[in-house]
Design a protein around this motif. Structure first.
Motif, PDB file in Angstrom:
ATOM      1  N   ASP A 124       0.826  -1.211   0.000  1.00 54.98           N
ATOM      2  CA  ASP A 124       0.000   0.000   0.000  1.00 54.98           C
ATOM      3  C   ASP A 124       0.862   1.264   0.000  1.00 54.98           C
ATOM      4  OD1 ASP A 124      -2.348  -1.426  -0.046  1.00 54.98           O
ATOM      5  OD2 ASP A 124      -2.592  -1.430   2.139  1.00 54.98           O
ATOM      6  N   GLU A 125       1.940   1.232   0.776  1.00 59.38           N
ATOM      7  CA  GLU A 125       2.834   2.391   0.820  1.00 59.38           C
ATOM      8  C   GLU A 125       3.501   2.615  -0.541  1.00 59.38           C
ATOM      9  OE1 GLU A 125       5.579   1.670   3.958  1.00 59.38           O
ATOM     10  OE2 GLU A 125       4.188   2.272   5.551  1.00 59.38           O
ATOM     11  N   ILE A 126       3.881   1.519  -1.191  1.00 58.21           N
ATOM     12  CA  ILE A 126       4.498   1.623  -2.521  1.00 58.21           C
ATOM     13  C   ILE A 126       3.504   2.212  -3.518  1.00 58.21           C
ATOM     14  CG2 ILE A 126       5.426   0.307  -4.468  1.00 58.21           C
ATOM     15  CD1 ILE A 126       6.534  -1.685  -2.408  1.00 58.21           C
ATOM     16  N   GLU A 127       2.274   1.709  -3.487  1.00 58.78           N
ATOM     17  CA  GLU A 127       1.243   2.188  -4.416  1.00 58.78           C
ATOM     18  C   GLU A 127       0.990   3.679  -4.226  1.00 58.78           C
ATOM     19  OE1 GLU A 127      -3.219   0.887  -5.942  1.00 58.78           O
ATOM     20  OE2 GLU A 127      -2.559   0.331  -3.925  1.00 58.78           O
ATOM     21  N   ASN A 128       0.914   4.114  -2.979  1.00 54.67           N
ATOM     22  CA  ASN A 128       0.680   5.537  -2.700  1.00 54.67           C
ATOM     23  C   ASN A 128       1.849   6.396  -3.174  1.00 54.67           C
ATOM     24  OD1 ASN A 128      -1.817   5.064  -1.508  1.00 54.67           O
ATOM     25  ND2 ASN A 128      -0.945   4.804   0.542  1.00 54.67           N
ATOM     26  N   ALA A 129       3.068   5.887  -3.004  1.00 50.62           N
ATOM     27  CA  ALA A 129       4.249   6.637  -3.432  1.00 50.62           C
ATOM     28  C   ALA A 129       4.288   6.782  -4.951  1.00 50.62           C
ATOM     29  CB  ALA A 129       5.515   5.945  -2.938  1.00 50.62           C
ATOM     30  N   VAL A 130       3.936   5.715  -5.658  1.00 53.85           N
ATOM     31  CA  VAL A 130       3.910   5.755  -7.122  1.00 53.85           C
ATOM     32  C   VAL A 130       2.886   6.787  -7.604  1.00 53.85           C
ATOM     33  CG1 VAL A 130       3.285   4.440  -9.184  1.00 53.85           C
ATOM     34  CG2 VAL A 130       4.760   3.409  -7.459  1.00 53.85           C
ATOM     35  N   LYS A 131       1.736   6.828  -6.960  1.00 50.72           N
ATOM     36  CA  LYS A 131       0.708   7.810  -7.319  1.00 50.72           C
ATOM     37  C   LYS A 131       1.182   9.231  -7.024  1.00 50.72           C
ATOM     38  CE  LYS A 131      -3.255   4.728  -6.600  1.00 50.72           C
ATOM     39  NZ  LYS A 131      -4.440   4.434  -5.750  1.00 50.72           N
ATOM     40  N   GLN A 132       1.888   9.402  -5.916  1.00 47.24           N
ATOM     41  CA  GLN A 132       2.370  10.732  -5.540  1.00 47.24           C
ATOM     42  C   GLN A 132       3.424  11.238  -6.527  1.00 47.24           C
ATOM     43  OE1 GLN A 132       0.986  12.513  -3.155  1.00 47.24           O
ATOM     44  NE2 GLN A 132       2.318  14.268  -3.606  1.00 47.24           N
ATOM     45  N   ILE A 133       4.295  10.344  -6.964  1.00 49.49           N
ATOM     46  CA  ILE A 133       5.310  10.726  -7.955  1.00 49.49           C
ATOM     47  C   ILE A 133       4.638  11.168  -9.251  1.00 49.49           C
ATOM     48  CG2 ILE A 133       7.197   9.861  -9.408  1.00 49.49           C
ATOM     49  CD1 ILE A 133       7.952   8.018  -7.056  1.00 49.49           C
ATOM     50  N   ASP A 134       3.562  10.489  -9.618  1.00 56.76           N
ATOM     51  CA  ASP A 134       2.819  10.858 -10.825  1.00 56.76           C
ATOM     52  C   ASP A 134       2.305  12.293 -10.719  1.00 56.76           C
ATOM     53  OD1 ASP A 134       1.622  10.616 -13.301  1.00 56.76           O
ATOM     54  OD2 ASP A 134      -0.162   9.609 -12.533  1.00 56.76           O
ATOM     55  N   LEU A 135       1.844  12.670  -9.540  1.00 53.78           N
ATOM     56  CA  LEU A 135       1.328  14.026  -9.327  1.00 53.78           C
ATOM     57  C   LEU A 135       2.445  15.067  -9.346  1.00 53.78           C
ATOM     58  CD1 LEU A 135      -1.231  13.322  -6.436  1.00 53.78           C
ATOM     59  CD2 LEU A 135      -1.757  13.731  -8.848  1.00 53.78           C
ATOM     60  N   GLU A 136       3.616  14.669  -8.886  1.00 58.00           N
ATOM     61  CA  GLU A 136       4.714  15.623  -8.719  1.00 58.00           C
ATOM     62  C   GLU A 136       5.670  15.684  -9.908  1.00 58.00           C
ATOM     63  OE1 GLU A 136       6.649  14.416  -5.149  1.00 58.00           O
ATOM     64  OE2 GLU A 136       4.970  14.956  -3.834  1.00 58.00           O
ATOM     65  N   LYS A 137       5.582  14.732 -10.838  1.00 62.02           N
ATOM     66  CA  LYS A 137       6.614  14.621 -11.879  1.00 62.02           C
ATOM     67  C   LYS A 137       6.702  15.841 -12.787  1.00 62.02           C
ATOM     68  CE  LYS A 137       4.207  11.891 -15.502  1.00 62.02           C
ATOM     69  NZ  LYS A 137       2.810  11.945 -15.046  1.00 62.02           N
ATOM     70  N   LYS A 138       5.592  16.561 -12.939  1.00 60.40           N
ATOM     71  CA  LYS A 138       5.623  17.749 -13.805  1.00 60.40           C
ATOM     72  C   LYS A 138       6.469  18.867 -13.208  1.00 60.40           C
ATOM     73  CE  LYS A 138       1.229  19.649 -12.031  1.00 60.40           C
ATOM     74  NZ  LYS A 138       0.895  18.514 -11.150  1.00 60.40           N
ATOM     75  N   ASN A 139       6.762  18.794 -11.912  1.00 61.77           N
ATOM     76  CA  ASN A 139       7.560  19.828 -11.250  1.00 61.77           C
ATOM     77  C   ASN A 139       9.044  19.473 -11.170  1.00 61.77           C
ATOM     78  OD1 ASN A 139       5.209  21.379 -10.665  1.00 61.77           O
ATOM     79  ND2 ASN A 139       4.774  20.052  -8.909  1.00 61.77           N
ATOM     80  N   LEU A 140       9.414  18.304 -11.674  1.00 57.26           N
ATOM     81  CA  LEU A 140      10.815  17.891 -11.634  1.00 57.26           C
ATOM     82  C   LEU A 140      11.636  18.661 -12.663  1.00 57.26           C
ATOM     83  CD1 LEU A 140      10.345  14.007 -11.338  1.00 57.26           C
ATOM     84  CD2 LEU A 140      10.965  15.597  -9.509  1.00 57.26           C
ATOM     85  N   ASP A 141      12.937  18.693 -12.469  1.00 55.55           N
ATOM     86  CA  ASP A 141      13.839  19.386 -13.399  1.00 55.55           C
ATOM     87  C   ASP A 141      14.220  18.513 -14.588  1.00 55.55           C
ATOM     88  OD1 ASP A 141      13.864  21.637 -11.782  1.00 55.55           O
ATOM     89  OD2 ASP A 141      15.551  20.901 -10.593  1.00 55.55           O
ATOM     90  N   PHE A 142      13.692  17.309 -14.641  1.00 57.03           N
ATOM     91  CA  PHE A 142      14.000  16.371 -15.720  1.00 57.03           C
ATOM     92  C   PHE A 142      12.747  15.557 -16.015  1.00 57.03           C
ATOM     93  CE2 PHE A 142      15.391  14.920 -11.574  1.00 57.03           C
ATOM     94  CZ  PHE A 142      14.679  13.735 -11.414  1.00 57.03           C
ATOM     95  N   LEU A 143      12.726  14.927 -17.194  1.00 52.37           N
ATOM     96  CA  LEU A 143      11.558  14.154 -17.602  1.00 52.37           C
ATOM     97  C   LEU A 143      11.655  12.720 -17.085  1.00 52.37           C
ATOM     98  CD1 LEU A 143      11.235  15.287 -21.325  1.00 52.37           C
ATOM     99  CD2 LEU A 143       9.903  16.084 -19.372  1.00 52.37           C
ATOM    100  N   ILE A 144      10.529  12.192 -16.635  1.00 56.72           N
ATOM    101  CA  ILE A 144      10.460  10.777 -16.274  1.00 56.72           C
ATOM    102  C   ILE A 144       9.196  10.187 -16.890  1.00 56.72           C
ATOM    103  CG2 ILE A 144      11.680  11.141 -14.093  1.00 56.72           C
ATOM    104  CD1 ILE A 144       8.964  10.721 -12.673  1.00 56.72           C
ATOM    105  N   ASP A 145       9.213   8.886 -17.127  1.00 56.09           N
ATOM    106  CA  ASP A 145       8.013   8.232 -17.647  1.00 56.09           C
ATOM    107  C   ASP A 145       7.543   7.113 -16.727  1.00 56.09           C
ATOM    108  OD1 ASP A 145       9.939   6.337 -18.065  1.00 56.09           O
ATOM    109  OD2 ASP A 145       9.512   6.029 -20.190  1.00 56.09           O
ATOM    110  N   GLY A 146       8.159   7.026 -15.522  1.00 55.43           N
ATOM    111  CA  GLY A 146       7.737   5.977 -14.611  1.00 55.43           C
ATOM    112  C   GLY A 146       8.506   6.024 -13.303  1.00 55.43           C
TER     113      GLY A 146
END
Length: 253
Positions: free
Chosen positions: A20-42
């Motif tokens: 459950d903690e892993i799933e929540n973290a993956v969802k949170q990264i999805d929300l935050e990825k647009k604010n990163l200084d580099f592109l990620i796809d996963g």
């Protein structure tokens, strides 16, 4: 280890004890990825215990103790203005859509693949349609389908002759091929470029435009000819001065 040795590493690194903690973290990264200084796809999920990693082992290519979760690629719609038929180094013909520029995952996309003519028919894509565009794995722009038609929508015609050499095309499976292997200009240039690429012989200084000049000016038609190039030959090419000539000859030799 990397941090201890002063490497610049991403700070977003977390340890979890349950799914459950892993799933929540993956969802949170999805929300935050647009604010990163580099592109990620996963996001990559790994076992943290070295002993357990050894137990899980590896496939022929990948560790069994790590898995990548891929996020949905960003999609936009744009007008399809033109289709250009691209000849690859193997003779495969790929339809490329030229579209109105759109911003996708940090890049301006003006061209996107239509894969093959059967794919065009399956997706019912026409010229002047507004189409959905996606950067698959944040790298290759692709046309997904029709967003909406316009009064100017026109069917895309299937070509019969190679746009590079004029030879009759052959349909093999879902794809069209030019079988004029040794005399088709775009195939020749494509093979020269691929041979010199970083993933092959890594001949620094030979890219698309240089390979094109090799063919058009020097008459080079196969990779073996590269090793007979002289400084006098290179001096005939646009953009080649003494230093560039020396560097390229050193790379080839």
């Amino acid at each position: 280890f990397l941090k201890d040795n002063k490497f610049n590493v991403e700070k977003k690194f977390q340890l979890f004890d349950n799914y459950d903690e892993i799933e929540n973290a993956v969802k949170q990264i999805d929300l935050e990825k647009k604010n990163l200084d580099f592109l990620i796809d996963g996001a990559v999920i790994k076992l943290n215990d070295i002993g357990e990693r050894k137990l899980f082992g590896y496939t022929a290519k990948f560790p069994k103790w790590a898995i990548a979760f891929k996020y949905e690629a960003q999609e936009m719609s744009s007008r399809l203005n033109k289709v250009v038929w691209q000849v690859g180094r193997t003779g495969k013909i790929t339809p490329i859509a030229e579209i109105n520029p759109v911003e996708l995952a940090g890049a301006t996309v003006k061209r996107a693949t239509l894969n093959n003519y059967n794919d065009i028919l399956r997706k019912k894509v026409k010229l002047n349609d507004y189409v959905f565009v996606r950067r698959s794995n944040e790298v290759i722009p692709e046309i997904l389908g029709v967003a909406r038609e316009t009064p100017e929508s026109t069917p895309i015609e299937k070509i019969c002759k190679c746009p590079s050499c004029g030879s009759e095309l052959v349909e093999i499976g879902a794809n069209l091929f030019c079988v004029n292997t040794y005399h088709c200009p775009e195939q020749i240039v494509g093979r020269l470029t691929h041979y010199a690429s970083r993933d092959a012989m890594n001949l620094v200084g030979i890219r698309d435009q240089t390979a094109k000049q090799f063919y058009e000016v020097l008459g080079i038609t196969n990779v073996a000819d590269l090793y007979s190039i002289t400084a006098k030959d290179l001096a005939k090419l646009d953009g080649f001065k003494d230093k560039k000539i020396t560097n390229l000859l050193n790379a080839i030799q």
